[in-house]
Design a protein around this motif. Structure first.
Motif, PDB file in Angstrom:
ATOM      1  N   ILE A 155      37.132  39.585  49.973  1.00 46.03           N
ATOM      2  CA  ILE A 155      38.249  39.858  50.880  1.00 46.03           C
ATOM      3  C   ILE A 155      38.608  41.339  50.851  1.00 46.03           C
ATOM      4  O   ILE A 155      38.416  42.017  49.836  1.00 46.03           O
ATOM      5  CB  ILE A 155      39.494  39.000  50.547  1.00 46.03           C
ATOM      6  CG1 ILE A 155      39.955  39.224  49.106  1.00 46.03           C
ATOM      7  CG2 ILE A 155      39.210  37.524  50.789  1.00 46.03           C
ATOM      8  CD1 ILE A 155      41.229  38.502  48.741  1.00 46.03           C
ATOM      9  N   GLU A 185      52.428  34.588  49.927  1.00 50.52           N
ATOM     10  CA  GLU A 185      51.620  35.654  50.523  1.00 50.52           C
ATOM     11  C   GLU A 185      51.755  36.901  49.672  1.00 50.52           C
ATOM     12  O   GLU A 185      52.848  37.223  49.194  1.00 50.52           O
ATOM     13  CB  GLU A 185      52.064  35.947  51.953  1.00 50.52           C
ATOM     14  CG  GLU A 185      51.707  34.847  52.912  1.00 50.52           C
ATOM     15  CD  GLU A 185      52.051  35.191  54.355  1.00 50.52           C
ATOM     16  OE1 GLU A 185      52.568  36.296  54.612  1.00 50.52           O
ATOM     17  OE2 GLU A 185      51.803  34.336  55.217  1.00 50.52           O
ATOM     18  N   ILE A 245      47.827  38.014  52.586  1.00 49.27           N
ATOM     19  CA  ILE A 245      46.851  36.984  52.243  1.00 49.27           C
ATOM     20  C   ILE A 245      47.620  35.810  51.622  1.00 49.27           C
ATOM     21  O   ILE A 245      48.390  36.000  50.680  1.00 49.27           O
ATOM     22  CB  ILE A 245      45.779  37.511  51.279  1.00 49.27           C
ATOM     23  CG1 ILE A 245      45.013  38.668  51.933  1.00 49.27           C
ATOM     24  CG2 ILE A 245      44.834  36.391  50.853  1.00 49.27           C
ATOM     25  CD1 ILE A 245      44.113  39.439  50.989  1.00 49.27           C
TER      26      ILE A 245
END
Length: 126
Positions: free
Chosen positions: A11, A114, A119
């Motif tokens: 990511i 988050e 994310i």
């Protein structure tokens, strides 16, 4: 059929140092490897001995992501299994994140939060 498992996901984050710090403090993960990466970026592998997240930081400005639940091939959230959900939730809050969407259904209790980059993480205890 042979047993399979997910080894890692990769990511993009905006600040490797900040993300590594909260992951070490919240999840107790360790840096497994770090170094230069594709497109002149940097990567850190952080996690457990048998699975990890590859965190990538680009040297370029990052675009704002679209709504993941309405975008093909988008990441909706990452799920992490923990031994003590309540203690992990305290560490999540101490890291400055807001636990939400608590649920208790088979096969386990869970909540979501988050991080600084938006994310979403699901934290579950079985």
């Amino acid at each position: 059929m042979p047993r399979t498992r997910l080894e890692h996901a990769n990511i993009t984050v905006s600040d490797l140092t900040r993300t590594v710090s909260w992951m070490e403090n919240v999840f107790g993960w360790k840096v497994r490897w770090e170094g230069p990466s594709i497109h002149n970026g940097s990567t850190v592998h952080i996690g457990a001995p048998d699975s990890y997240l590859a965190l990538y930081q680009s040297p370029n400005a990052l675009a704002t992501p679209p709504d993941s639940y309405n975008t093909r091939a988008a990441l909706n959230h990452l799920a992490v299994v923990v031994d003590d959900l309540d203690a992990t939730e305290e560490r999540v809050a101490s890291a400055g994140f807001t636990p939400r969407s608590h649920a208790d259904y088979e096969p386990g209790r869970r909540f979501y939060f988050e991080d600084h980059d938006g994310i979403e993480y699901e934290v579950v205890q079985y």
